[in-house]
Design an enzyme around this catalytic site. Structure first.
Site, PDB file in Angstrom:
ATOM      1  N   ASN A   6      47.351  60.020  32.050  1.00  0.00           N
ATOM      2  CA  ASN A   6      48.369  60.666  32.892  1.00  0.00           C
ATOM      3  C   ASN A   6      47.742  60.907  34.255  1.00  0.00           C
ATOM      4  OD1 ASN A   6      50.252  62.242  34.137  1.00  0.00           O
ATOM      5  ND2 ASN A   6      50.032  64.006  32.773  1.00  0.00           N
ATOM      6  N   LYS A   8      49.104  62.064  36.880  1.00  0.00           N
ATOM      7  CA  LYS A   8      49.674  63.213  37.605  1.00  0.00           C
ATOM      8  C   LYS A   8      49.989  62.789  39.046  1.00  0.00           C
ATOM      9  CE  LYS A   8      47.400  66.173  34.316  1.00  0.00           C
ATOM     10  NZ  LYS A   8      46.816  67.478  33.975  1.00  0.00           N
ATOM     11  N   HIS A  93      55.831  67.770  30.004  1.00  0.00           N
ATOM     12  CA  HIS A  93      54.441  68.144  30.304  1.00  0.00           C
ATOM     13  C   HIS A  93      54.386  69.609  30.728  1.00  0.00           C
ATOM     14  CE1 HIS A  93      50.501  68.313  32.155  1.00  0.00           C
ATOM     15  NE2 HIS A  93      50.211  67.268  31.412  1.00  0.00           N
ATOM     16  N   GLU A  95      52.875  71.068  32.989  1.00  0.00           N
ATOM     17  CA  GLU A  95      52.988  71.297  34.441  1.00  0.00           C
ATOM     18  C   GLU A  95      54.445  71.272  34.882  1.00  0.00           C
ATOM     19  OE1 GLU A  95      50.117  68.317  35.506  1.00  0.00           O
ATOM     20  OE2 GLU A  95      48.544  69.582  34.645  1.00  0.00           O
ATOM     21  N   GLU A 159      48.997  69.551  23.850  1.00  0.00           N
ATOM     22  CA  GLU A 159      48.165  69.871  25.009  1.00  0.00           C
ATOM     23  C   GLU A 159      48.121  71.391  25.179  1.00  0.00           C
ATOM     24  OE1 GLU A 159      47.854  66.271  27.821  1.00  0.00           O
ATOM     25  OE2 GLU A 159      49.550  67.454  28.474  1.00  0.00           O
ATOM     26  N   GLY A 165      42.744  70.588  32.456  1.00  0.00           N
ATOM     27  CA  GLY A 165      42.095  70.629  33.759  1.00  0.00           C
ATOM     28  C   GLY A 165      41.062  71.734  33.892  1.00  0.00           C
ATOM     29  N   SER A 195      41.291  68.224  28.793  1.00  0.00           N
ATOM     30  CA  SER A 195      39.863  68.012  29.068  1.00  0.00           C
ATOM     31  C   SER A 195      39.207  67.000  28.129  1.00  0.00           C
ATOM     32  CB  SER A 195      39.113  69.346  29.055  1.00  0.00           C
ATOM     33  OG  SER A 195      39.633  70.215  30.057  1.00  0.00           O
ATOM     34  N   GLY A 216      44.044  63.383  31.372  1.00  0.00           N
ATOM     35  CA  GLY A 216      44.346  63.612  32.777  1.00  0.00           C
ATOM     36  C   GLY A 216      43.192  63.163  33.655  1.00  0.00           C
TER      37      GLY A 216
HETATM   38  P1  13P Z   1      42.985  66.961  31.800  1.00  0.00           P
HETATM   39  O1  13P Z   1      42.513  65.805  30.928  1.00  0.00           O
HETATM   40  O2  13P Z   1      42.667  66.782  33.245  1.00  0.00           O
HETATM   41  O3  13P Z   1      42.591  68.272  31.220  1.00  0.00           O
HETATM   42  O4  13P Z   1      44.607  66.911  31.735  1.00  0.00           O
HETATM   43  C1  13P Z   1      45.232  66.848  30.509  1.00  0.00           C
HETATM   44  C2  13P Z   1      46.666  66.553  30.725  1.00  0.00           C
HETATM   45  O5  13P Z   1      47.416  67.387  31.193  1.00  0.00           O
HETATM   46  C3  13P Z   1      47.159  65.208  30.391  1.00  0.00           C
HETATM   47  O6  13P Z   1      48.548  65.156  30.411  1.00  0.00           O
END
Ligand code: 13P
Length: 238
Positions: A6, A8, A93, A95, A159, A165, A195, A216
């Site tokens: 992803n 983002k 997601h 976010e 997640e 993140g 992560s 991510g």
């Molecule tokens: P990270 O791998 O940066 O923690 O992000 C995870 C994520 O939100 C994937 O959709």
């Protein structure tokens, strides 16, 4: 086993095309792993071009609207994605839920419309840190999973919001426990996200109810993305 990157709000068209060119042959070395990348909308076309027609790497959008078309400024529909050659979409997601007012109901509508149109769906669920501390993890997951349409093209991504993140990966045991709970509610593949890095991918992907990863930060660099896909192949062989 499915490993999805992803991106983002990273990688414009130029960078996306370069990345795609780098990874287009990766599936030839990762037997048993389906590889997906999720670029921003404006970079979908360039990613598909960089992969070329023959690559087995799949391209998903990061979101999709529930209507076929209409007065929905800033949104993109499933038929528009399919016309480009996009084969799936993320929905829900954290976010989107945290910053853009996404609710269980809109997640359900997006997932249903995408599946109906012929896209695959990765539906994201997960508890916040406060919810985990209040011992609400299972009730939150049950609520978020409960609204998802039953469909064989739907995959769930667990997640935990506190692991996204932050570098604070769920322990393999915590992930396994949540995945087993989700699977008791909905019999679909369950990806882990939060992560995931080359260093922890193998142990996470080795858990019995972890069927892949939604990555991510570590998916933005072709070298670390490739390492995670190779760990997926190793876990798939075990
Ligand atoms: P990270 O791998 O940066 O923690 O992000 C995870 C994520 O939100 C994937 O959709």
């Amino acid at each position: 086993m499915l490993v999805a990157g992803n991106w983002k709000m990273f990688k414009g068209a130029h960078e996306a095309r370069n990345f795609a060119t780098r990874v287009r042959h990766l599936p030839e070395r990762t037997a048993g792993v389906e590889i997906v990348v999720c670029p921003p909308f404006v970079s979908l076309q360039a990613t598909l071009e960089g992969l070329g027609g023959a690559s087995l790497v799949r391209v998903y959008a990061q979101n999709v609207h529930w209507d076929l078309d209409g007065a929905f400024t800033g949104e993109v529909s499933a038929p528009m994605l399919l016309e480009l050659g996009v084969t799936g979409a993320l929905v829900g997601h954290s976010e989107r839920r945290q910053h853009f007012g996404e609710s269980d109901e809109t997640v359900r509508m997006r997932a249903e419309a995408a599946l109906e149109a012929g896209l695959s769906v990765i539906a994201c669920v997960g508890e916040t840190e406060a919810e985990r501390e209040a011992e609400e993890t299972e009730s939150v997951l049950a609520r978020q999973v409960g609204v998802l349409p039953r469909h064989d093209r739907l995959v769930i991504a667990y997640e935990p919001v506190w692991a996204i993140g932050t570098g604070r990966t769920a322990t393999p045991e915590t992930a396994q426990e949540a995945h087993a709970f989700i699977r008791s509610l909905y019999d679909a593949p369950v990806l882990y996200g939060g992560s995931v890095k080359p260093e922890n991918a193998l142990v996470l992907l080795g858990q019995p109810d972890v069927d892949g990863a939604l990555v991510g930060g570590a998916s933005l660099d072709p070298v670390s993305f490739e390492a995670i896909c190779l760990a997926g192949a190793e876990a798939a062989r075990a």
